[in-house]
Design an enzyme around this catalytic site. Structure first.
Site, short mmCIF file in Angstrom:
data_model
loop_
_atom_site.label_atom_id
_atom_site.label_comp_id
_atom_site.label_asym_id
_atom_site.label_seq_id
_atom_site.Cartn_x
_atom_site.Cartn_y
_atom_site.Cartn_z
N ASN A 32 -24.21 -4.81 -8.81
CA ASN A 32 -24.56 -4.07 -7.81
C ASN A 32 -25.61 -3.07 -8.18
OD1 ASN A 32 -22.49 -4.64 -6.04
ND2 ASN A 32 -21.04 -2.97 -6.31
N GLY A 34 -36.25 0.74 4.24
CA GLY A 34 -35.74 1.31 5.37
C GLY A 34 -35.05 2.46 4.92
N CYS A 82 -19.30 1.16 -1.87
CA CYS A 82 -19.49 0.53 -2.89
C CYS A 82 -20.89 0.86 -3.78
CB CYS A 82 -19.53 -1.07 -2.76
SG CYS A 82 -17.83 -1.58 -2.31
N GLU A 100 -14.63 -8.74 -7.51
CA GLU A 100 -14.83 -9.15 -6.08
C GLU A 100 -16.19 -8.74 -5.56
OE1 GLU A 100 -12.83 -10.78 -3.79
OE2 GLU A 100 -14.32 -10.83 -2.67
N ASP A 137 0.82 -1.44 -0.02
CA ASP A 137 0.00 0.10 0.04
C ASP A 137 0.84 1.32 -0.07
OD1 ASP A 137 -3.28 0.32 1.00
OD2 ASP A 137 -1.97 2.04 0.90
N LYS A 151 -1.08 2.62 7.33
CA LYS A 151 -1.76 1.50 7.36
C LYS A 151 -0.55 0.16 7.22
CE LYS A 151 -5.74 1.60 5.20
NZ LYS A 151 -6.79 1.85 4.06
#
Ligand code: NAD
Length: 439
Positions: free
Chosen positions: A214, A259, A266, A154, A32, A37
């Site tokens: 998605n 809701g 994403c 993914e 990264d 991180k």
């Protein structure tokens, strides 16, 4: 010798992928550009919350099978298969995806590919990206066409990331060469042996599979939320309605929970990027319905604010509003485009005294909205509340005892932004219960 794997970009996706690849027995290096991180991960600490990940990471960092670095030279030298897991956020100037991280990571890695290797895209990207990255790889890597590219979208869900990675419900390989498919089959041998369905296809289809999945999920949520708007007008119950239509196996009950709508890192940005890409390729009309899906979704946040104002007597000015949950979903500390945090923020800006509790997302929420007040328990947040808002459906909120809570609040009024509290139980305990899309 076993394959050596890298994960480039060690956020929610990449850190999980790296740890799971180590769990499968591969030697893994995570890379990264964020030094903080990488330091945390190298010390065996996960810089975000994902159930089970801390244990997995700790185990494989200790065993030495999993290492982390900021050096692309080290990654290039080490890896046979490089998974691209960097972020593809929404561009600040429009709806399209910002591909600068994907491009920068590909360029940085390519420069260090001195022997044949497979680069596997996992980030969610607009259709056509893989074709461009392949050209970049060939031009920039010392090994030229020895650097190959595959696309392997993914589908993991935050909160279930480990099980989704180790036992995915399907695998998609976008490949141009048999050798690349063979290599991916080796990486995913365990899942394939367990019967995970595999779709092998071209790059464009692989990229579109993710965008379409998605878009479909977002559509399903916004569909039921549009019906909730109708239910609100005629005093009907969207939860009973969803149960009833969900019994039809062609429809299915999952993802029909009305809701506050969807959020996170994403779905919102992915449907926008999909629309933007459709426009670029001259097919804007095909996805113009996604604009409506997005609008329905954003209207739910507005509606939650309106209902809160209503139950607070017309204005929230000076009212104590307890907010239970600010993560975009339970079992995650992710507050990127969180509907719950959005509602909390709007109420604060309308003069409410907003008191927040979330089991895991407080630190992230505080960074985005430092002016809200954060507490360490639901009870503390609810102290002297005029309205209690249930905005993220953590199990611990469903387990709250409404009779106990009644003694703490100033007024027993609860707005269930997720329609998952037991309405009858809260009413029996003496609460005024309001769901979204329910009488
Ligand atoms: P994230 O922001 O948590 O992680 C991205 C990481 O990439 C960060 O750690 C960042 O520092 C790093 N990075 C940025 N530029 C880099 C570079 N040039 N080189 C190396 N590292 C770099 O994002 P995420 O949620 O893990 O998502 C990553 C991708 O995966 C996105 O395209 C997303 O749409 C997709 N995805 C995410 C999920 C999810 O649930 N989070 C699920 C499926 C797909």
């Amino acid at each position: 010798m076993s394959l050596r794997i890298t994960a480039i970009g060690t956020g929610y996706l990449g850190a999980t992928h790296a740890a799971c690849m180590a769990e499968l027995g591969f030697e893994v290096v995570g890379v990264d550009v964020d030094e903080t991180k990488i330091k945390a991960l190298a010390a065996g600490e996960v810089p975000f919350y994902e159930p089970g990940l801390a244990e997995l990471l700790e185990r494989h960092v200790s065993s030495g099978r999993l290492r982390f670095t900021t050096s692309f030279a080290e990654a290039g030298e080490f890896g046979d298969v490089h998974f691209l897991c960097v972020g593809t956020p929404q561009r600040p100037d429009g709806l399209a995806a910002d591909l600068s991280h994907v491009e920068a990571a590909t360029a940085a890695l390519a420069a260090h590919l001195t022997r044949p290797a497979l680069v596997v895209g996992k980030s969610t990207v607009p259709v056509g990206t893989a074709a461009r990255l392949q050209v970049m790889l060939h031009e920039l890597s010392p090994v030229g066409t020895g650097a190959s590219l595959a696309w392997n979208p993914e589908f993991l869900r935050e909160g279930h990331a480990i099980e989704d990675t180790l036992a995915p419900d399907r695998l998609v390989f976008g490949v141009t060469r048999q050798a690349d498919e063979d290599l991916l089959r080796e990486v995913y041998a365990c899942a394939l042996a367990a019967g995970t369905p595999l779709v092998t296809t071209d790059w464009a289809t692989a990229e579109l599979v993710k965008a379409s999945a998605n878009a479909f999920l977002a559509t399903k949520i916004s569909f039921i939320n549009a019906i909730a708007e109708i239910c609100e007008v005629v005093d009907a119950d969207v939860v009973a309605l969803a149960d009833a239509i969900g019994h039809d196996p062609r429809i299915g009950r999952r993802f029909l929970n009305a809701g506050l709508g969807f959020g996170g890192g994403c779905l919102p940005k992915d449907i926008r990027a999909f629309m933007a890409r459709a426009g670029e390729i001259g097919a804007a009309d095909a996805l113009s319905f996604l604009r409506e899906i997005d609008s329905i979704n954003m209207r739910r946040r507005q509606r939650a604010v309106e209902v809160t104002r209503e139950v607070a007597g017309g204005s929230v000015l000076g009212a104590n509003i307890a907010v239970l949950g600010v993560a975009f979903k339970p079992e995650s500390d992710d507050v990127r485009d969180s509907p719950a945090l959005n509602v909390a923020g709007q109420l604060q800006l309308q003069g409410a005294n907003v008191r927040v509790y979330d089991p895991k997302a407080t630190a992230n929420a505080r960074q985005v909205f430092p002016t809200l007040r954060y507490f360490d328990s639901a009870e503390q947040a609810c102290s002297k509340a005029d309205v209690v808002l249930h905005l993220t459906e953590w199990d611990e909120f469903a387990a709250l005892d409404p009779a106990e809570l009644l003694r703490i609040v100033r007024k027993p009024v609860v707005v269930d932004g997720r329609n998952t509290l037991d309405a009858a139980r809260w009413r029996q305990a003496g609460w005024t219960y309001r769901g979204l899309g329910r009488p």
